[in-house]
Motif scaffolding. Sequence first.
Motif, PDB file in Angstrom:
ATOM      1  N   UNK A  34      38.011  37.632  46.028  1.00  0.00           N
ATOM      2  CA  UNK A  34      36.807  38.077  45.327  1.00  0.00           C
ATOM      3  C   UNK A  34      35.667  37.141  45.700  1.00  0.00           C
ATOM      4  N   UNK A  35      34.497  37.738  45.910  1.00  0.00           N
ATOM      5  CA  UNK A  35      33.313  36.972  46.261  1.00  0.00           C
ATOM      6  C   UNK A  35      32.208  37.214  45.243  1.00  0.00           C
ATOM      7  N   UNK A  36      31.280  36.281  45.161  1.00  0.00           N
ATOM      8  CA  UNK A  36      30.162  36.416  44.236  1.00  0.00           C
ATOM      9  C   UNK A  36      29.429  37.720  44.503  1.00  0.00           C
ATOM     10  N   UNK A  37      29.188  38.454  43.430  1.00  0.00           N
ATOM     11  CA  UNK A  37      28.488  39.728  43.536  1.00  0.00           C
ATOM     12  C   UNK A  37      29.397  40.936  43.572  1.00  0.00           C
ATOM     13  N   UNK A  38      30.704  40.750  43.798  1.00  0.00           N
ATOM     14  CA  UNK A  38      31.633  41.891  43.825  1.00  0.00           C
ATOM     15  C   UNK A  38      31.642  42.593  42.474  1.00  0.00           C
ATOM     16  N   UNK A  39      31.617  43.918  42.502  1.00  0.00           N
ATOM     17  CA  UNK A  39      31.740  44.706  41.275  1.00  0.00           C
ATOM     18  C   UNK A  39      33.214  44.849  40.932  1.00  0.00           C
ATOM     19  N   UNK A  40      33.585  44.470  39.706  1.00  0.00           N
ATOM     20  CA  UNK A  40      34.991  44.445  39.302  1.00  0.00           C
ATOM     21  C   UNK A  40      35.154  45.002  37.894  1.00  0.00           C
ATOM     22  N   UNK A  41      36.391  45.330  37.571  1.00  0.00           N
ATOM     23  CA  UNK A  41      36.742  45.680  36.194  1.00  0.00           C
ATOM     24  C   UNK A  41      38.175  45.275  35.954  1.00  0.00           C
ATOM     25  N   UNK A  42      38.556  45.195  34.684  1.00  0.00           N
ATOM     26  CA  UNK A  42      39.919  44.813  34.362  1.00  0.00           C
ATOM     27  C   UNK A  42      40.054  44.463  32.900  1.00  0.00           C
ATOM     28  N   UNK A  43      41.060  43.651  32.588  1.00  0.00           N
ATOM     29  CA  UNK A  43      41.338  43.318  31.191  1.00  0.00           C
ATOM     30  C   UNK A  43      41.444  41.814  31.016  1.00  0.00           C
ATOM     31  N   UNK A  44      41.200  41.398  29.791  1.00  0.00           N
ATOM     32  CA  UNK A  44      41.389  40.016  29.383  1.00  0.00           C
ATOM     33  C   UNK A  44      42.098  40.018  28.039  1.00  0.00           C
ATOM     34  N   UNK A  45      42.907  39.027  27.786  1.00  0.00           N
ATOM     35  CA  UNK A  45      43.577  38.966  26.489  1.00  0.00           C
ATOM     36  C   UNK A  45      42.629  38.281  25.504  1.00  0.00           C
ATOM     37  N   UNK A  46      41.787  39.118  24.880  1.00  0.00           N
ATOM     38  CA  UNK A  46      40.727  38.701  23.972  1.00  0.00           C
ATOM     39  C   UNK A  46      39.584  38.039  24.762  1.00  0.00           C
ATOM     40  N   UNK A  47      38.437  37.895  24.104  1.00  0.00           N
ATOM     41  CA  UNK A  47      37.293  37.262  24.740  1.00  0.00           C
ATOM     42  C   UNK A  47      36.335  38.195  25.437  1.00  0.00           C
ATOM     43  N   UNK A  48      36.572  39.501  25.381  1.00  0.00           N
ATOM     44  CA  UNK A  48      35.771  40.434  26.161  1.00  0.00           C
ATOM     45  C   UNK A  48      34.356  40.670  25.657  1.00  0.00           C
ATOM     46  N   UNK A  49      34.102  40.486  24.355  1.00  0.00           N
ATOM     47  CA  UNK A  49      32.763  40.745  23.808  1.00  0.00           C
ATOM     48  C   UNK A  49      31.833  39.589  24.195  1.00  0.00           C
ATOM     49  N   UNK A  50      31.499  39.462  25.472  1.00  0.00           N
ATOM     50  CA  UNK A  50      30.722  38.330  25.945  1.00  0.00           C
ATOM     51  C   UNK A  50      30.016  38.678  27.243  1.00  0.00           C
ATOM     52  N   UNK A  51      28.930  37.957  27.524  1.00  0.00           N
ATOM     53  CA  UNK A  51      28.215  38.180  28.774  1.00  0.00           C
ATOM     54  C   UNK A  51      28.921  37.542  29.960  1.00  0.00           C
ATOM     55  N   UNK A  52      29.755  36.542  29.726  1.00  0.00           N
ATOM     56  CA  UNK A  52      30.509  35.873  30.776  1.00  0.00           C
ATOM     57  C   UNK A  52      31.950  35.676  30.311  1.00  0.00           C
ATOM     58  N   UNK A  53      32.894  36.053  31.159  1.00  0.00           N
ATOM     59  CA  UNK A  53      34.308  35.941  30.816  1.00  0.00           C
ATOM     60  C   UNK A  53      35.067  35.373  32.007  1.00  0.00           C
ATOM     61  N   UNK A  54      35.821  34.305  31.780  1.00  0.00           N
ATOM     62  CA  UNK A  54      36.718  33.772  32.799  1.00  0.00           C
ATOM     63  C   UNK A  54      38.076  34.432  32.619  1.00  0.00           C
ATOM     64  N   UNK A  55      38.550  35.092  33.658  1.00  0.00           N
ATOM     65  CA  UNK A  55      39.761  35.898  33.543  1.00  0.00           C
ATOM     66  C   UNK A  55      40.623  35.685  34.785  1.00  0.00           C
ATOM     67  N   UNK A  56      41.958  35.676  34.658  1.00  0.00           N
ATOM     68  CA  UNK A  56      42.808  35.578  35.843  1.00  0.00           C
ATOM     69  C   UNK A  56      42.466  36.662  36.862  1.00  0.00           C
ATOM     70  N   UNK A  57      42.329  36.277  38.112  1.00  0.00           N
ATOM     71  CA  UNK A  57      41.933  37.223  39.156  1.00  0.00           C
ATOM     72  C   UNK A  57      42.910  38.383  39.267  1.00  0.00           C
ATOM     73  N   UNK A  58      44.197  38.132  38.967  1.00  0.00           N
ATOM     74  CA  UNK A  58      45.197  39.198  39.085  1.00  0.00           C
ATOM     75  C   UNK A  58      44.966  40.323  38.091  1.00  0.00           C
ATOM     76  N   UNK A  59      44.151  40.086  37.063  1.00  0.00           N
ATOM     77  CA  UNK A  59      43.885  41.118  36.067  1.00  0.00           C
ATOM     78  C   UNK A  59      42.628  41.932  36.384  1.00  0.00           C
ATOM     79  N   UNK A  60      42.023  41.667  37.544  1.00  0.00           N
ATOM     80  CA  UNK A  60      40.821  42.389  37.953  1.00  0.00           C
ATOM     81  C   UNK A  60      41.111  43.292  39.144  1.00  0.00           C
ATOM     82  N   UNK A  61      40.311  44.336  39.270  1.00  0.00           N
ATOM     83  CA  UNK A  61      40.353  45.223  40.419  1.00  0.00           C
ATOM     84  C   UNK A  61      38.923  45.535  40.848  1.00  0.00           C
ATOM     85  N   UNK A  62      38.710  45.830  42.138  1.00  0.00           N
ATOM     86  CA  UNK A  62      37.388  46.288  42.557  1.00  0.00           C
ATOM     87  C   UNK A  62      36.997  47.553  41.790  1.00  0.00           C
ATOM     88  N   UNK A  63      35.712  47.676  41.481  1.00  0.00           N
ATOM     89  CA  UNK A  63      35.243  48.831  40.727  1.00  0.00           C
ATOM     90  C   UNK A  63      35.429  50.107  41.549  1.00  0.00           C
TER      91      UNK A  63
END
Length: 349
Positions: free
Chosen positions: A82-111
Motif C-alpha cells: 500500500x502506498x500513500x494516496x491509495x483508496x482502500x476499505x476494510x474493517x477494524x476491531x473498534x475505533x472506526x468513528x474517526x478521521x484517522x485509523x491505524x489498522x492492520x494492512x491485512x484487514x484492508x483491500x483496494x477500493x
Amino acid sequence: MEKIVIHRPGGFGELRLETHPDPAPGPGEVLVRTKAVGVNFADCVVRRGLYASAKKYVGWPITPGFDIAGHVAAAGPDVDHFNKGDAVFGITRFGGYATHVAVPARQLRPLPKALSMEEAAAFPAVFLTAYHALHQNIRLRPGMTALVHSAAGGVGGALCQILKIAKCEVVGVVGSAAKTGFALAGGAHAVIDKSAGNFWAKARQLAPQGYDLILDANGADTLKESYRHLGPSGKLIVYGFHSMFPKAGGGTNWLHIIRDVIRMPRFNPLRMTQENKSVIAFNLSFLFSRTDLYDEAMDELIRWLGEGRLKPPQVTVYPLSEAARAQEVLESGRTTGKLVLSTSGGSLN
C-alpha cells in the motif's frame, strides 16, 4: 484527528466528538485517512456497555466502529503493498468513528470500482456477517428455503443477496409495508410485513414443511418461533439480540434486558437431536484472529461485486459530528440499508 469517544456506558449523549493526536501506524499497519465509516447496530450495543468483545479487547474509553473507507495516509514498517494516496476499505476491531485509523494492512483491500467511498464503508461488516453465516457455518444448496428476519436492514439485505446467488428460495420479514420493496429488490422471493398481523401464519403458509434456514438477530421476541418453524435438518442461525434494546431513549433498561434474558429459549441438545434441528450462533468481532476466514470471505465478496452479482448497500449519510443522531435513527427501526458517517476525508493532511 477527530474521533467519537465514549467514556462511560449510556445514551446518545455519551458519543462525544474529540480532537486527539493522529495515531502512528505500527509494524504491519496502515494509517487510513477515512472518508466514510459505517454505522452498525453493534455500535449501539458498544455505547450501552453491553458488547462483550469491546470489554475484552478495549474497555473504556472506547471509539466504536468497524467499517472504514478512505485513503492511505502512511504505511508502517513491513508494509510494501500500500502506498500513500491509495483508496482502500476494510474493517477494524473498534475505533472506526474517526478521521484517522491505524489498522492492520491485512484487514484492508483496494477500493473496488463498483463502490463509492460511502458504499464501501457500508459494505464489510454486514456482508462479512452474511457470508460467515451462510458459507462458513453451513453448506448452502440450491433450492434451500430460507426465512430472513429484518430483510430490509444491512445484514438482512446482504443475506438475501447471497442466498439469491446460491439459488435459494428466500422469504424476507420486514417491519412495515414501506420496506417490502427494498427486500424484494434485494433478492427475497416473498416478503412478510409483520406489522400486518400474525406473520408466523404467513411464514407457515409459504413453507408448509418448514424452513431449511432461519436467520434471526431479533432475540427473545422471535427465537422460539423461529426454531419451531424449522423443517427436518433445519438450522437456526443467530447473530444478534436486538429485542433486548427498546427503540426509544438510547439508555439501557435493565428490567427490559432481564426480562428478555428470562424469555430467551433454552435449546436442549437431546431434543434437538430427536427433532433433527440445529442452532448456530456467532459474533464476528471475535473472529479477527481467523485471517483465513476473513480472506476467503472478502475475496469472494469482492469477486461477486466485480461480476455484478452483488449490489452495494443503499446508504444514508450523516456527518461524523452527528453520530448520536445516526445511532438514534438506527435504533428506531425505521431505516433500510445502511447508515454511514462522513468524515470529510478529502485530503491526506
